[in-house]
Design an enzyme around this catalytic site. Structure first.
Site: not given
Lengths: 138, 138, 138, 138, 138, 138
Positions: D18, D37, D43, D45, D83-84, D128
């Site tokens: 994100h 950010c 980047h 998490h 996810d991913h 996060e």
């Protein structure tokens, strides 16, 4: 205690995006080998890094290495390059190298090795998730 | 990076019951040596397993081993046998072998060793509790 | 600070075997609802317990409760009954009560509630695994 | 124990990319408020999610909810979507919504709320990083 | 999502020395109540602090509070006062107040409360060890 | 399995105060090298210790070493000396030795080495914080 060889560890984290992809393969082949990790728009991780430095205890300080110095080197070599970046797009190290955990841990080793005095031994452990991690050299 | 030897770790968990008991001893002797762990009706643990596989980075994939393959092997060899089972009663491996952490870690090593290609080195760490864990080979 | 109400937490662990089973159902029905947890010969867990006691700070000690006293009560009520035991076979509390996380957390609440002075509020959190946990009262 | 209201928790993880960005602001303003950010190429998490479901213990099963059912719902609503993936590019939920921890935790609450029976109460905690986490509703 | 109330948590650590001692008691009485914690020359802890701030999501940023601002306030109020200090000798807050976990958590609440806008709710959790922790307000 | 060499680990914690200081230096020099760790009135840590003992599995017990025996030795050598004490003031081992992590880990190694039979190998890992830890021998 001076003269004894001790291992000192410093644990840090950085957050980055990446995808696993072999440019010389078809998308289908990438998907078959790398699964969701090949998704086009990247995903990301909270990478955790354990930096292990081995050396002799200095009789004056009781330190193998001043951890503030080690922290600064890690900041300059690892965080400034990778933290809050996209490994595939932003980092020349991975322009032609798939950013798997295996490749990242070797790249980080080489960067930190170049900054440490020769008297120190070095080993890196990289956690991609809580369940998958990587270590170099073995 | 290809050709570099890297260690890859996969962490899994399984839940099992066991008791520690030497059949050739009296109950009193078992109680003396194994304490509460000798209790007749079993107790249990959330076992945690760290599987470490060492090998060369494949230049095409950037992997030492595809973790999905390793996961499947661990599922077949460890979870299918031990997860949600009673080590003493359900598992022939421990019919005549006391299921101590030491013995379990060697048994799991042998099972996984038989499934991995010879080019890989293997080491197993088994956590019985958050405070007691075991590693093989040393 | 005296008179302020503060929550005090004590974290402990115990190891036990159990299986999930409804005696009035067929084995097939038990297997369908409880899956591997219904396996005949039990499995087990490293249960983790967070005991939360709420009360006023005593002006003389600065304590809400002396944690050594709380520790002793937990030892007597929880460890002496459950640690290294089989919840289904050894513990009368679960003779006619399925030892799910939900039922265990209420049973432990009732045991500790009976031992604490009325001026304290109490809440229990029980971890069956690293991923599944339970809290009572809500 | 039946009829007692108990909270049941299930912990899962998912990995996503994100960036934080307000489209109506200049890049300079985004950089000032969101710092690293806001970096252009994302980047990521390892997000950790604690799903808390409150309800009455069912007298037949001893469950508040079958965790296998809850797991499946989380898989369908959270993992299949996020996810991913890249939250900004791949997920319509964040097309016009900044994917801060605060906004993600409310979005996930709404998705899971729509899938759970009305008799259950629900609360979500989203991690996060190891140091920053979020909870909704309060 | 704007207008929804969400809890935001920031986890930090600080290292301090302390001893538990009531000046109006004899050494014997202190030893009886506080045990090893009353030892004359202090001991210490890696204190962990979870700061929970509740507020509405800002529609422009998607934040309840900018965590960089919260971090700075915690640094100024908590770290500058307590980190690498002796709570009994160096900190006027504990000149006449026994530095128990209960008292420390209320003191930290009051310091941070004074620095946060009235629109925010605040709760503090303080970990003295991995097994003992404290929360205020309840 | 008997005869196989296995590593057995026991993890414990102790709480102590210390400061880093070289008596032959000026205060200014101490401050420059040791930073906040040189503060006059001490600070403290929850030290975590991983004790690794390597030996052959005993065919009768399935143990390398009875962990209850190891626990007792650690209690006598480590806890009785250091727990809830000030390393600089209370412990003769650090009268003329700076209590850095490096020096503490070697001191603990020597104490435990003297208590273990020669057939065992020994390695100590000491965690000063969650981010800094030390290992001896290498």
């Amino acid at each position: 205690m001076s003269g004894n060889r001790v291992a000192v560890f410093r644990k840090v984290t950085f957050n980055a995006a990446h995808r696993l992809y072999n440019k010389s393969w078809s998308d289908e082949q990438n998907r078959k080998v790398f699964g969701l990790c090949a998704n086009e728009h990247y995903h990301g991780h909270n990478y955790r890094l354990d930096v292990k430095v081995i050396g002799e205890i200095d009789p004056e300080t009781g330190y193998v290495i001043n951890l503030d110095d080690l922290k600064r080197i890690i900041q300059e070599e690892v965080h400034n390059r990778f933290d809050h970046h996209n490994l595939n797009l932003d980092c020349p190290e991975f322009k032609d190298l798939n950013p798997t955990g295996e490749n990242i841990v070797v790249v980080i080793y080489q960067m930190l090795r170049a900054r440490l005095e020769a008297k120190y031994d070095l080993q890196i452990r990289l956690w991609e998730t809580e369940r998958n991690y990587f270590e170099y050299p073995v």
